[in-house]
Scaffold this active site. Sequence first.
Site, PDB file in Angstrom:
ATOM      1  N   ARG A  70       3.601  -7.117  11.228  1.00  0.00           N
ATOM      2  CA  ARG A  70       3.493  -8.185  10.215  1.00  0.00           C
ATOM      3  C   ARG A  70       4.118  -9.485  10.705  1.00  0.00           C
ATOM      4  NH1 ARG A  70       6.019  -9.630   4.769  1.00  0.00           N
ATOM      5  NH2 ARG A  70       4.284 -10.120   3.389  1.00  0.00           N
ATOM      6  N   ILE A  96       0.683 -14.523   2.448  1.00  0.00           N
ATOM      7  CA  ILE A  96       0.401 -13.175   2.937  1.00  0.00           C
ATOM      8  C   ILE A  96       0.950 -12.278   1.830  1.00  0.00           C
ATOM      9  CG2 ILE A  96       2.534 -13.229   4.331  1.00  0.00           C
ATOM     10  CD1 ILE A  96       1.313 -11.235   6.246  1.00  0.00           C
ATOM     11  N   SER A  97       0.151 -11.313   1.365  1.00  0.00           N
ATOM     12  CA  SER A  97       0.538 -10.531   0.184  1.00  0.00           C
ATOM     13  C   SER A  97       1.773  -9.667   0.442  1.00  0.00           C
ATOM     14  CB  SER A  97      -0.624  -9.625  -0.241  1.00  0.00           C
ATOM     15  OG  SER A  97      -1.780 -10.392  -0.454  1.00  0.00           O
ATOM     16  N   GLN A  98       2.388  -9.236  -0.666  1.00  0.00           N
ATOM     17  CA  GLN A  98       3.550  -8.336  -0.587  1.00  0.00           C
ATOM     18  C   GLN A  98       3.111  -7.021   0.075  1.00  0.00           C
ATOM     19  OE1 GLN A  98       4.677  -6.775  -4.379  1.00  0.00           O
ATOM     20  NE2 GLN A  98       6.688  -6.114  -3.685  1.00  0.00           N
TER      21      GLN A  98
END
Length: 247
Positions: A70, A96-98
């Site tokens: 990530r 950027i999503s959780q």
Amino acid sequence: MIHFKHKAVLFITLYMLVGLITPLFADDDYTRLRHILVEAIEADVKATSLHLDKKTLDPQVLNAMRKVPRHEFVPSLYRRSSYTNRPLPIGYGQTISQPYMVAVMTDLLKLKPNHQVLEIGTGSGYQAAMLAELVNQVFTIEIIKPLADEAKSRLARLGYDNIETRIGDGYYGWEEHAPFDAIVVTAAGSHVPPALIKQLKPGGHMVIPVGSQFMVQQLLLIEKTADNKVKVSQIMPVTFVPLTGKH
Ligand code: SAM
């Protein structure tokens, strides 16, 4: 006395300087942080098991979370926060999503290695990379050109050769490659785009947040049965950036 606005500017400047001058983590540290992140996700899944109707996610999904770097998908300023379980800015007002949300959405798709998946909202390319660890072929559409360009070169650099990217409005899906075994929409629409339902295979699954930006959005799971019936289940309240475009 320093004005609040000035204090905020000072704080951000100091944060940026610290981020620039202190060394980044080594690969081993990132691997360890990813394992810790997956433990945090597992704990959150247990805590939200009433919504998910299960206490654990597919081990393959968790393995993919342990694998995808990530930190390569976030701006360098946020790199040291890349394994905290929260969304992060990626520029152009997008995020950027959780990680928990990425894991849950991926799990809901019930993926198999021979699947062909469509993602709407490439963003950084992280969710696409997660999907590419689990299936044969991923197609992903991003409406903001610079984000799409960056994600394309990042995914190529990281060796993801089973992801095809495109700049455009994902509301209309990707007709040339339809139908898809699974579709994931990573921005909230006011409704489920009809073209996406049409482009889902019988037996396929779609996850999509639906609702407006300033009200509670719901994550929906849409299943198309073998006889083309559409079943919709509400999974949990969520917060996503809006699905934009001319529609
Ligand atoms: N999946 C991304 C990731 O892993 O980094 C996070 C996506 S971010 C929450 C949502 C993305 O959807 C943004 O990059 C935004 O520009 C994109 N988006 C919004 N509306 C769109 C549309 N109509 N078509 C394609 N992309 C769209």
